[in-house]
Design an enzyme around this catalytic site. Structure first.
Site, short mmCIF file in Angstrom:
data_model
loop_
_atom_site.label_atom_id
_atom_site.label_comp_id
_atom_site.label_asym_id
_atom_site.label_seq_id
_atom_site.Cartn_x
_atom_site.Cartn_y
_atom_site.Cartn_z
N TYR A 59 0.86 -1.19 0.00
CA TYR A 59 0.00 0.00 0.00
C TYR A 59 0.89 1.24 0.00
O TYR A 59 1.42 1.66 1.02
CB TYR A 59 -0.94 0.02 1.21
CG TYR A 59 -1.94 -1.11 1.24
CD1 TYR A 59 -2.22 -1.87 0.11
CD2 TYR A 59 -2.63 -1.43 2.41
CE1 TYR A 59 -3.14 -2.91 0.15
CE2 TYR A 59 -3.55 -2.47 2.45
CZ TYR A 59 -3.80 -3.20 1.31
OH TYR A 59 -4.71 -4.24 1.35
N PHE A 207 -13.42 -4.63 1.05
CA PHE A 207 -14.48 -3.89 0.35
C PHE A 207 -15.79 -4.02 1.14
O PHE A 207 -16.86 -4.22 0.55
CB PHE A 207 -14.64 -4.40 -1.08
CG PHE A 207 -14.79 -3.29 -2.11
CD1 PHE A 207 -14.57 -1.97 -1.78
CD2 PHE A 207 -15.16 -3.58 -3.42
CE1 PHE A 207 -14.70 -0.97 -2.72
CE2 PHE A 207 -15.30 -2.58 -4.37
CZ PHE A 207 -15.07 -1.27 -4.01
N PRO A 208 -15.75 -3.89 2.48
CA PRO A 208 -16.93 -4.23 3.29
C PRO A 208 -18.08 -3.24 3.19
O PRO A 208 -19.23 -3.63 3.37
CB PRO A 208 -16.38 -4.26 4.71
CG PRO A 208 -15.20 -3.34 4.70
CD PRO A 208 -14.59 -3.51 3.33
N GLY A 212 -22.88 -2.16 -3.60
CA GLY A 212 -23.38 -2.08 -4.97
C GLY A 212 -24.77 -1.48 -5.02
O GLY A 212 -25.11 -0.57 -4.27
N1 NAP Z 1 -6.63 -8.54 0.62
C1 NAP Z 1 -6.86 -7.79 -0.42
O1 NAP Z 1 -6.60 -8.19 -1.57
C2 NAP Z 1 -7.45 -6.44 -0.23
C3 NAP Z 1 -7.93 -5.70 -1.32
C4 NAP Z 1 -8.48 -4.44 -1.07
C5 NAP Z 1 -8.56 -3.95 0.22
N2 NAP Z 1 -8.08 -4.68 1.27
C6 NAP Z 1 -8.16 -4.20 2.65
O2 NAP Z 1 -9.51 -4.01 2.98
C7 NAP Z 1 -9.72 -2.67 3.46
C8 NAP Z 1 -11.12 -2.23 3.10
O3 NAP Z 1 -11.32 -2.29 1.71
P1 NAP Z 1 -11.55 -1.01 0.83
O4 NAP Z 1 -10.87 0.16 1.49
O5 NAP Z 1 -11.21 -1.37 -0.56
O6 NAP Z 1 -13.11 -0.89 0.80
P2 NAP Z 1 -14.26 -0.27 1.73
O7 NAP Z 1 -13.76 -0.15 3.12
O8 NAP Z 1 -15.47 -1.09 1.49
O9 NAP Z 1 -14.53 1.13 1.07
C9 NAP Z 1 -13.60 2.11 0.92
C10 NAP Z 1 -14.15 3.15 -0.03
O10 NAP Z 1 -15.43 3.59 0.42
C11 NAP Z 1 -15.35 4.96 0.84
N3 NAP Z 1 -16.02 5.04 2.14
C12 NAP Z 1 -15.63 4.50 3.33
N4 NAP Z 1 -16.52 4.77 4.29
C13 NAP Z 1 -17.50 5.50 3.71
C14 NAP Z 1 -18.69 6.10 4.20
N5 NAP Z 1 -19.06 5.97 5.47
N6 NAP Z 1 -19.47 6.79 3.32
C15 NAP Z 1 -19.11 6.90 2.03
N7 NAP Z 1 -17.99 6.38 1.51
C16 NAP Z 1 -17.19 5.68 2.35
C17 NAP Z 1 -13.89 5.31 0.91
O11 NAP Z 1 -13.67 6.66 0.51
P3 NAP Z 1 -13.18 7.78 1.55
O12 NAP Z 1 -11.71 7.62 1.68
O13 NAP Z 1 -13.59 9.05 0.89
O14 NAP Z 1 -13.92 7.54 2.84
C18 NAP Z 1 -13.28 4.35 -0.10
O15 NAP Z 1 -13.35 4.88 -1.41
C19 NAP Z 1 -8.60 -1.88 2.80
O16 NAP Z 1 -8.37 -0.66 3.45
C20 NAP Z 1 -7.46 -2.87 2.90
O17 NAP Z 1 -6.90 -2.83 4.22
C21 NAP Z 1 -7.55 -5.91 1.05
#
Ligand code: NAP
Length: 283
Positions: A59, A207-208, A212
């Site tokens: 990252y 991506f919790p 969608g």
């Molecule tokens: N193992 C793997 O291959 C893998 C792949 C991807 C991710 N991950 C891990 O999983 C974690 C979570 O996944 P993710 O960050 O992709 O997805 P996520 O937590 O589902 O969503 C993040 C996205 O949603 C936005 N967001 C977050 N909270 C929000 C809210 N309350 N209202 C509106 N928008 C919101 C964020 O933008 P803002 O910054 O503007 O809030 C960001 O664009 C990552 O940080 C990483 O540690 C692991």
């Protein structure tokens, strides 16, 4: 934040954690647009009760681990907070992540994460991807050495099938966690969640908060949110995950304190049986 707990990385942590991928630049490449806000997000997360933070050497690369050390290291380590990191991907540009599972590269990954995070042992080191071009016995054999040498307390897999988990276990690797794409709207990893649930393996959905179309205005998440006076669809998506299985530890990612605070309130949101079923059936 009031949430149930789970054991991971040798500690008992709150199940609702924080994912530190979004405190980097576009394409998860380079520094974040707002360095000070990234530091505030990390410190506020811990202030609000987060004790499980997920990151990876890739990252940035390195940016997320460096920021965690800057914001949270107390001179000796991270106290009650588990820092889970990952290795096994190379970076050749924004949004490009070729896997590399050769033993010498994985050893470099974990040794450099130890240095960047400023610890003598990683709590939970995860293989970011299984490299299809490296024989599994070489990859898994080297990781077994990391556990035997105490470089990491525990080991986890990422983006794997049930067969992958079993092949790592057959190679003598105890699997503490599995991290796959999974949320209320994308349930392709349902069999892996069930396997983890049955075998006491922590399941970390990435991506919790992304639900969608289910999160569209007037959609099922929006409708249930209305019944929880002022709750947001992001909170509903997290509450659904917390309810789905006691082995699930979601790590919502954000670059803003406002979204962080909103997401962590999901721990206080209890879904009724009917609400849980409605959302489960909607996908
Ligand atoms: N193992 C793997 O291959 C893998 C792949 C991807 C991710 N991950 C891990 O999983 C974690 C979570 O996944 P993710 O960050 O992709 O997805 P996520 O937590 O589902 O969503 C993040 C996205 O949603 C936005 N967001 C977050 N909270 C929000 C809210 N309350 N209202 C509106 N928008 C919101 C964020 O933008 P803002 O910054 O503007 O809030 C960001 O664009 C990552 O940080 C990483 O540690 C692991």
């Amino acid at each position: 934040m009031t949430t149930s707990t789970i054991d991971i990385g040798g500690k008992t942590v709150n199940r609702l954690g924080y994912g530190a991928m979004r405190i980097t630049g576009d394409g998860v490449w380079g520094p974040p647009k707002d360095h000070d806000e990234a530091v505030r997000v990390l410190r506020r997360a811990v202030e609000l009760g987060v004790t499980f933070i997920d990151t990876a050497d890739s990252y940035g690369p390195y940016v997320s681990e460096d920021l965690i050390k800057e914001a949270l290291h107390d001179g000796t380590g991270y106290g009650d907070v588990v820092i889970a990191t990952k290795g096994g991907l190379t970076r050749s540009g924004p949004n490009v992540w070729p896997p590399l599972g050769r033993p010498e590269y994985l050893r470099q990954c974990i040794l450099m994460s130890l240095r960047r995070l400023g610890v003598e042992q990683i709590d939970l080191w995860q293989l970011h991807r299984i490299d299809p071009n490296t024989p599994r016995e070489e990859t898994f054999g080297e990781i077994k050495k990391f556990l035997d040498e105490g470089l990491t307390k525990q080991f986890g897999l990422s983006e794997v099938s049930v067969e992958d988990i079993e092949s790592a276990q057959a190679a003598g690797l105890p699997i503490a966690s599995v991290q796959n794409l999974y949320n209320v709207g994308n349930r392709s990893a349902e069999d892996v969640v069930d396997y983890c649930d049955a075998h006491g393996i922590v399941f970390i959905p990435w991506f919790p908060v992304n639900a969608g179309k289910l999160a569209n205005p007037g959609g099922p998440l929006d409708e249930v949110a209305k019944q929880h006076g002022g709750a947001t669809t992001s909170q509903l998506a997290l509450a659904w995950l917390l309810r789905r299985s006691p082995v699930i530890a979601p790590i919502p990612g954000t670059s803003s304190v406002a979204h962080l605070e909103e997401n962590l309130k999901a721990a206080d949101l209890a879904l009724s049986d009917d609400e849980f079923q409605t959302l489960s059936d909607a996908a």
